[in-house]
Design a protein around this motif. Structure first.
Motif, mmCIF file in Angstrom:
data_model
loop_
_atom_site.group_PDB
_atom_site.id
_atom_site.type_symbol
_atom_site.label_atom_id
_atom_site.label_comp_id
_atom_site.label_asym_id
_atom_site.label_seq_id
_atom_site.Cartn_x
_atom_site.Cartn_y
_atom_site.Cartn_z
ATOM 1 N N ARG A 188 7.626 -5.595 13.975
ATOM 2 C CA ARG A 188 8.879 -5.848 13.247
ATOM 3 C C ARG A 188 9.360 -7.296 13.402
ATOM 4 N NH1 ARG A 188 8.979 -2.639 9.558
ATOM 5 N NH2 ARG A 188 11.170 -3.013 9.247
ATOM 6 N N ARG A 217 2.843 -9.289 8.499
ATOM 7 C CA ARG A 217 2.943 -10.011 7.223
ATOM 8 C C ARG A 217 2.164 -11.324 7.297
ATOM 9 N NH1 ARG A 217 6.151 -9.738 3.017
ATOM 10 N NH2 ARG A 217 7.379 -8.136 4.029
ATOM 11 N N GLU A 220 4.705 4.306 6.697
ATOM 12 C CA GLU A 220 5.700 3.669 5.832
ATOM 13 C C GLU A 220 5.870 2.171 6.089
ATOM 14 O OE1 GLU A 220 7.542 3.439 2.531
ATOM 15 O OE2 GLU A 220 6.762 5.374 3.171
ATOM 16 N N PRO A 221 5.877 1.687 7.351
ATOM 17 C CA PRO A 221 5.989 0.241 7.542
ATOM 18 C C PRO A 221 4.839 -0.533 6.869
ATOM 19 C CG PRO A 221 6.479 1.357 9.595
ATOM 20 C CD PRO A 221 5.941 2.403 8.642
ATOM 21 N N LEU A 257 2.938 0.552 4.315
ATOM 22 C CA LEU A 257 3.072 0.702 2.860
ATOM 23 C C LEU A 257 4.118 -0.255 2.309
ATOM 24 C CD1 LEU A 257 2.913 4.588 2.654
ATOM 25 C CD2 LEU A 257 1.162 2.986 1.856
ATOM 26 N N THR A 258 5.235 -0.390 3.014
ATOM 27 C CA THR A 258 6.287 -1.310 2.594
ATOM 28 C C THR A 258 5.792 -2.744 2.620
ATOM 29 O OG1 THR A 258 8.006 0.195 3.363
ATOM 30 C CG2 THR A 258 8.626 -2.123 3.106
ATOM 31 N N LEU A 259 5.108 -3.121 3.690
ATOM 32 C CA LEU A 259 4.563 -4.477 3.809
ATOM 33 C C LEU A 259 3.644 -4.782 2.635
ATOM 34 C CD1 LEU A 259 3.796 -7.147 5.231
ATOM 35 C CD2 LEU A 259 2.093 -5.831 6.509
ATOM 36 N N ARG A 302 3.318 -3.293 -0.267
ATOM 37 C CA ARG A 302 4.061 -3.303 -1.540
ATOM 38 C C ARG A 302 4.786 -4.637 -1.707
ATOM 39 N NH1 ARG A 302 5.305 2.063 -0.937
ATOM 40 N NH2 ARG A 302 7.103 1.570 0.334
ATOM 41 N N ASP A 303 5.437 -5.084 -0.630
ATOM 42 C CA ASP A 303 6.167 -6.357 -0.681
ATOM 43 C C ASP A 303 5.241 -7.538 -0.956
ATOM 44 O OD1 ASP A 303 8.491 -4.987 -0.143
ATOM 45 O OD2 ASP A 303 8.672 -5.702 1.936
ATOM 46 N N ARG A 309 -0.855 -2.742 -4.743
ATOM 47 C CA ARG A 309 -0.490 -1.444 -5.316
ATOM 48 C C ARG A 309 -1.586 -0.425 -5.045
ATOM 49 N NH1 ARG A 309 3.694 -3.378 -5.083
ATOM 50 N NH2 ARG A 309 4.933 -4.267 -6.730
#
Length: 103
Positions: free
Chosen positions: A48, A53, A80-81, A83-85, A87-88, A92
């Motif tokens: 985090r 990233r 989820e962390p 997947l969010t990374l 996606r950001d 896809r």
């Protein structure tokens, strides 16, 4: 804070560290115009903080420098962390996997 690269056959390893502590690693195999993002790992105390990233962007950069135009990776649908990374970062979903158990 240093970003190091090492080559292992057709794969590249990218490591982010503050000497002597490794903050995260990722492996980038390159083959036939494709590159994978594998084994992205950041130790719990360093999560985090943007390290995943930074490693993901470095992996994409390394792949691009190797002439790659397409990336792939696998991530658990419950992560989820991650997947969010991804996606950001503009990635896809393309396919989904199902794991079956023998009776």
């Amino acid at each position: 804070l240093t970003l190091e690269r090492a080559r292992f056959g057709s794969a590249l390893d990218v490591r982010l560290q503050v000497a002597p502590e490794v903050l995260g690693v990722v492996r980038v195999p390159v083959n036939d115009g494709w590159a994978g993002i594998f084994g992205l790992s950041v130790p719990m105390p360093h999560r985090r903080l943007g390290i995943g990233r930074r490693l993901s962007v470095a992996a994409a950069r390394v792949a691009h420098e190797a002439g790659v135009r397409s990336l792939y990776l696998q991530v658990e649908s419950t992560n989820e962390p991650a997947l969010t990374l991804y996606r950001d970062l503009g990635l896809r979903p393309h396919h989904a996997y199902q794991y079956l158990r023998l009776p």
